[in-house]
Design an enzyme around this catalytic site. Structure first.
Site, PDB file in Angstrom:
ATOM      1  N   HIS A  92      46.389  38.911  33.875  1.00  0.00           N
ATOM      2  CA  HIS A  92      45.283  37.977  34.072  1.00  0.00           C
ATOM      3  C   HIS A  92      44.247  38.550  35.028  1.00  0.00           C
ATOM      4  O   HIS A  92      43.436  37.826  35.608  1.00  0.00           O
ATOM      5  CB  HIS A  92      45.791  36.609  34.518  1.00  0.00           C
ATOM      6  CG  HIS A  92      46.174  35.761  33.349  1.00  0.00           C
ATOM      7  ND1 HIS A  92      47.291  36.010  32.606  1.00  0.00           N
ATOM      8  CD2 HIS A  92      45.567  34.710  32.760  1.00  0.00           C
ATOM      9  CE1 HIS A  92      47.360  35.133  31.618  1.00  0.00           C
ATOM     10  NE2 HIS A  92      46.325  34.328  31.689  1.00  0.00           N
ATOM     11  N   ASP A 162      45.115  27.688  41.251  1.00  0.00           N
ATOM     12  CA  ASP A 162      44.720  26.559  40.396  1.00  0.00           C
ATOM     13  C   ASP A 162      45.463  26.604  39.067  1.00  0.00           C
ATOM     14  O   ASP A 162      45.749  25.569  38.466  1.00  0.00           O
ATOM     15  CB  ASP A 162      43.216  26.627  40.091  1.00  0.00           C
ATOM     16  CG  ASP A 162      42.387  26.358  41.318  1.00  0.00           C
ATOM     17  OD1 ASP A 162      42.949  25.901  42.329  1.00  0.00           O
ATOM     18  OD2 ASP A 162      41.162  26.601  41.274  1.00  0.00           O
ATOM     19  N   GLU A 273      39.131  20.927  47.290  1.00  0.00           N
ATOM     20  CA  GLU A 273      38.316  21.903  46.550  1.00  0.00           C
ATOM     21  C   GLU A 273      36.944  21.279  46.301  1.00  0.00           C
ATOM     22  O   GLU A 273      36.625  20.217  46.845  1.00  0.00           O
ATOM     23  CB  GLU A 273      38.988  22.311  45.225  1.00  0.00           C
ATOM     24  CG  GLU A 273      40.195  23.214  45.417  1.00  0.00           C
ATOM     25  CD  GLU A 273      40.523  24.075  44.196  1.00  0.00           C
ATOM     26  OE1 GLU A 273      39.752  24.073  43.223  1.00  0.00           O
ATOM     27  OE2 GLU A 273      41.568  24.761  44.225  1.00  0.00           O
TER      28      GLU A 273
HETATM   29  P1  FAD Z   1      48.183  41.102  36.759  1.00  0.00           P
HETATM   30  O1  FAD Z   1      46.789  40.837  36.343  1.00  0.00           O
HETATM   31  O2  FAD Z   1      49.102  41.605  35.752  1.00  0.00           O
HETATM   32  O3  FAD Z   1      48.182  42.081  38.021  1.00  0.00           O
HETATM   33  C1  FAD Z   1      47.277  41.905  39.099  1.00  0.00           C
HETATM   34  C2  FAD Z   1      47.313  43.095  40.043  1.00  0.00           C
HETATM   35  O4  FAD Z   1      48.541  43.082  40.747  1.00  0.00           O
HETATM   36  C3  FAD Z   1      47.276  44.451  39.336  1.00  0.00           C
HETATM   37  O5  FAD Z   1      46.655  45.361  40.197  1.00  0.00           O
HETATM   38  C4  FAD Z   1      48.724  44.784  39.155  1.00  0.00           C
HETATM   39  O6  FAD Z   1      48.938  46.168  39.043  1.00  0.00           O
HETATM   40  C5  FAD Z   1      49.336  44.201  40.403  1.00  0.00           C
HETATM   41  N1  FAD Z   1      50.680  43.693  40.214  1.00  0.00           N
HETATM   42  C6  FAD Z   1      51.127  42.825  39.272  1.00  0.00           C
HETATM   43  N2  FAD Z   1      52.419  42.567  39.456  1.00  0.00           N
HETATM   44  C7  FAD Z   1      52.809  43.287  40.529  1.00  0.00           C
HETATM   45  C8  FAD Z   1      54.032  43.450  41.206  1.00  0.00           C
HETATM   46  N3  FAD Z   1      55.125  42.817  40.815  1.00  0.00           N
HETATM   47  N4  FAD Z   1      54.065  44.272  42.271  1.00  0.00           N
HETATM   48  C9  FAD Z   1      52.964  44.928  42.691  1.00  0.00           C
HETATM   49  N5  FAD Z   1      51.787  44.827  42.074  1.00  0.00           N
HETATM   50  C10 FAD Z   1      51.701  44.000  41.015  1.00  0.00           C
HETATM   51  N6  FAD Z   1      43.760  33.536  41.733  1.00  0.00           N
HETATM   52  C11 FAD Z   1      43.807  32.763  42.829  1.00  0.00           C
HETATM   53  O7  FAD Z   1      44.035  33.261  43.930  1.00  0.00           O
HETATM   54  N7  FAD Z   1      43.609  31.422  42.736  1.00  0.00           N
HETATM   55  C12 FAD Z   1      43.382  30.795  41.551  1.00  0.00           C
HETATM   56  O8  FAD Z   1      43.227  29.587  41.506  1.00  0.00           O
HETATM   57  C13 FAD Z   1      43.356  31.587  40.386  1.00  0.00           C
HETATM   58  N8  FAD Z   1      43.151  31.022  39.176  1.00  0.00           N
HETATM   59  C14 FAD Z   1      43.127  31.800  38.072  1.00  0.00           C
HETATM   60  C15 FAD Z   1      42.912  31.198  36.830  1.00  0.00           C
HETATM   61  C16 FAD Z   1      42.892  31.965  35.690  1.00  0.00           C
HETATM   62  C17 FAD Z   1      42.668  31.303  34.366  1.00  0.00           C
HETATM   63  C18 FAD Z   1      43.045  33.368  35.794  1.00  0.00           C
HETATM   64  C19 FAD Z   1      42.976  34.220  34.586  1.00  0.00           C
HETATM   65  C20 FAD Z   1      43.236  33.982  37.011  1.00  0.00           C
HETATM   66  C21 FAD Z   1      43.282  33.190  38.162  1.00  0.00           C
HETATM   67  N9  FAD Z   1      43.489  33.760  39.418  1.00  0.00           N
HETATM   68  C22 FAD Z   1      43.535  32.977  40.530  1.00  0.00           C
HETATM   69  C23 FAD Z   1      43.552  35.205  39.583  1.00  0.00           C
HETATM   70  C24 FAD Z   1      44.958  35.725  39.666  1.00  0.00           C
HETATM   71  O9  FAD Z   1      45.454  35.615  40.982  1.00  0.00           O
HETATM   72  C25 FAD Z   1      44.922  37.174  39.269  1.00  0.00           C
HETATM   73  O10 FAD Z   1      44.465  37.206  37.951  1.00  0.00           O
HETATM   74  C26 FAD Z   1      46.198  37.948  39.361  1.00  0.00           C
HETATM   75  O11 FAD Z   1      45.859  39.178  38.813  1.00  0.00           O
HETATM   76  C27 FAD Z   1      47.415  37.338  38.713  1.00  0.00           C
HETATM   77  O12 FAD Z   1      47.567  37.633  37.371  1.00  0.00           O
HETATM   78  P2  FAD Z   1      48.884  38.346  36.808  1.00  0.00           P
HETATM   79  O13 FAD Z   1      50.080  37.725  37.380  1.00  0.00           O
HETATM   80  O14 FAD Z   1      48.729  38.417  35.354  1.00  0.00           O
HETATM   81  O15 FAD Z   1      48.762  39.792  37.441  1.00  0.00           O
END
Ligand code: FAD
Length: 530
Positions: A92, A162, A273
């Site tokens: 994400h 969120d 918020e």
């Molecule tokens: P990924 O996108 O897969 O990874 C994110 C980053 O972390 C990359 O650099 C990856 O390499 C690294 N990573 C992933 N897993 C690990 C691990 N286990 N160890 C070390 N590094 C790792 N953020 C907020 O703070 N508040 C919000 O309200 C919020 N709302 C969101 C709503 C939506 C619809 C979306 C799409 C995103 C939102 N986000 C929010 C952002 C979110 O925190 C980031 O997108 C974050 O990247 C989490 O997604 P993911 O778990 O798929 O991680």
């Protein structure tokens, strides 16, 4: 020889030198017990849909040991060429941060996702004093999965995002914020312990007192120092219900003044918020999950200048049993009595705690039905010191928000003293302790905004961010969740904490295998060249 084959030979060779692993049988069976798989389309995609870098292989680890084997082999392989590795939760990210061009993507969803909930009791856990309830969770678990398990014990984490369909490891690598952060800090302030596989391939359990430097490095560490495999998350008693309130404003100054009033009342208020209301569409789309009839017919400036409204959203936890006259009514009355919203434009509903936390899911489902979920998302997120928030809002209105806009614009305050300066997360310096998150969450409908249009929006964001984040005399904002365009930008972003970030990289991932998608450390054969 093809670069991919070279990577595989280098890594397999290193592995053979230090373990009894079987030799390569096929390009997708490189590491003996740790088999790499062919990439899937999703490993080169993310929610942002503006960057697409294909890896040469993916790893679906069954345990930390699988990741340790991979990283250990790569970090001890001959210097060139060496594959890079990106952890991926559910992708994400917005700008390719979980991707690894020609490298290896480690899909953390395949790690065990058990959630072990431990109720509060004073004592020692793994040698650490604790009197809090906590949950031990796999880093690939979604926050919604953590919530579901914790609720069975009447407990829940304190700090949220969120949207709950994000992984624990993914949000802890950024910060993890939502309307509870003013009270409890970001998610990274609510972690007791982590299990991490460092870039060197070492499996380390760390906390504030055990290997604290690694613990703090990894929190907000953008995946640069290690891959989180498990996390111990602080819990509190979960309320069965929440009173959810919305109040409308036609003055930005009054809106932010009231938000700051609310965050000064943590005893009464559990969530704060707010968002901007640019047009009828933003009222409708923001009301999907809020099950109250909003009797509000705003005038969006039919006579010339565009009129903008603002909505504060706050919530109070309700622990009263069903049917009883609730003290929550009294709290909401008390709080509302001190606010200066547009009279008769305050609306409130009572919803279950789960539905409240999971509110964005309904918006997702609605957008999916309209074909507007899997589209490019040029988002801009910034932490802004209080003194610069009105100026930045005006700058956005004159630029990014001047034309056609589809999406949401969140604005709400946070308290900087709830952020631990030892973590790797970057926030602005805010002399009065208040900063705002300003999030421009745009969906680019391909039928209205094609590739060129998305590029233009991103360029516009870059200009606004450069202006807002300019050091010395500028607003002094910091971007959140952004991939910086150049090394110079990264240095400016980290400011005084750059040297510490660099030293941590040298300690935990000296050969710079991890996190290529952030673009912080381009591969060099000399780790000291920056
Ligand atoms: P990924 O996108 O897969 O990874 C994110 C980053 O972390 C990359 O650099 C990856 O390499 C690294 N990573 C992933 N897993 C690990 C691990 N286990 N160890 C070390 N590094 C790792 N953020 C907020 O703070 N508040 C919000 O309200 C919020 N709302 C969101 C709503 C939506 C619809 C979306 C799409 C995103 C939102 N986000 C929010 C952002 C979110 O925190 C980031 O997108 C974050 O990247 C989490 O997604 P993911 O778990 O798929 O991680």
């Amino acid at each position: 020889m093809d670069l991919r084959v070279l990577y595989m030979y280098a890594a397999a060779l290193a592995l053979l030198l230090c373990s009894a692993a079987t030799f390569i049988q096929s390009p997708t069976d490189v590491f003996g017990p740790v088999a790499l798989l062919e990439p899937t389309p999703s490993s080169a995609r993310d929610f942002g849909a503006v960057v697409s870098d294909a890896p040469f292989g993916i790893l679906r680890p069954g345990s930390s040991a699988d990741i340790a084997l991979l990283l250990g082999a790569l970090s001890s392989a001959p210097p060139r060429p060496r594959a890079t590795v990106a952890a991926r939760g559910v992708g994400h990210s917005l700008q390719g941060q979980a991707q690894a061009r020609d490298g290896i993507v480690v899909e953390t969803r395949s790690l065990p996702r058990t959630v072990v909930v431990v109720a509060a009791r004073a004592g020692r856990v793994s040698g650490e004093a604790t009197e809090h309830a906590y949950a031990d969770v796999g880093a690939g678990a979604l926050w919604v999965e953590v919530l579901e398990e914790c609720l069975k014990a009447g407990l829940a984490p304190l700090s949220w995002t969120d949207y709950l369909y994000l992984t624990v490891g993914g949000t802890l690598s950024n910060a993890g914020i939502s309307g509870q952060a003013f009270k409890h800090g970001p998610q990274i302030s609510n972690v007791l312990q982590l299990q991490v596989v460092t870039g060197n391939g070492e499996v380390v359990t760390c906390s504030r007192t055990k290997s604290p430097d690694l613990f703090f490095a990894v929190l907000g560490g953008l995946g640069q120092f290690g891959i989180i495999t498990r996390a111990r998350i602080l819990l509190q008693e979960a309320p069965p219900k929440v009173r959810w309130v919305r109040a409308f404003y036609d003055s930005f100054e009054t809106f932010t003044k009231d938000q700051e009033l609310l965050i000064s009342m943590p005893e009464q208020v559990d969530y704060v918020e707010g968002f901007m209301v640019l047009d009828e569409h933003s009222i409708r789309s923001s009301s999907i999950a809020f099950p109250a009839r909003i009797d509000f017919s705003p005038d969006f400036g039919s006579e010339g200048r565009k009129k903008v409204y603002y909505c504060i959203e706050f919530a109070v936890h309700d622990f009263q049993p069903d049917g009883s006259s609730s003290s929550v009514d009294h709290v909401v009355e008390l709080v509302a009595g001190r606010m200066s919203h547009m009279r008769s434009h305050m609306y409130s509903v009572e919803v279950s705690y789960f539905d409240f936390l999971n509110r964005v899911r309904m918006e997702e489902e609605s957008l999916r039905r309209q074909g507007l979920w899997d589209v490019p998302h040029p988002w801009l997120n910034m932490f802004v010191p209080k003194h610069g928030i009105a100026q930045l809002k005006d700058l956005l209105m004159d630029t990014v928000l001047a034309g056609d806009f589809q999406g949401a614009i969140l604005v709400y305050p946070l308290l900087t003293d709830k952020w631990d300066g030892n973590t790797s997360a970057v926030i602005p310096s805010a002399p009065d302790g208040v900063m705002y998150i300003l999030s421009v969450l745009r969906s680019a409908d391909p039928s209205r905004c094609g590739r060129g249009c998305v590029e233009e929006i991103l360029e516009q964001h870059r200009r606004v961010a450069d202006e807002a984040c300019r050091a010395g005399g500028g607003i002094g904002a910091k971007q959140y969740l952004a991939r910086q365009p150049t090394q110079v930008h990264w240095r400016t972003h980290f400011g005084p904490s750059w040297d510490r970030f660099l030293a941590r990289k040298a300690r935990y991932d000296p050969v710079r295998v991890l996190g290529p998608g952030q673009g912080i450390f381009p591969w060099t054969d000399s780790a000291s060249s920056m």
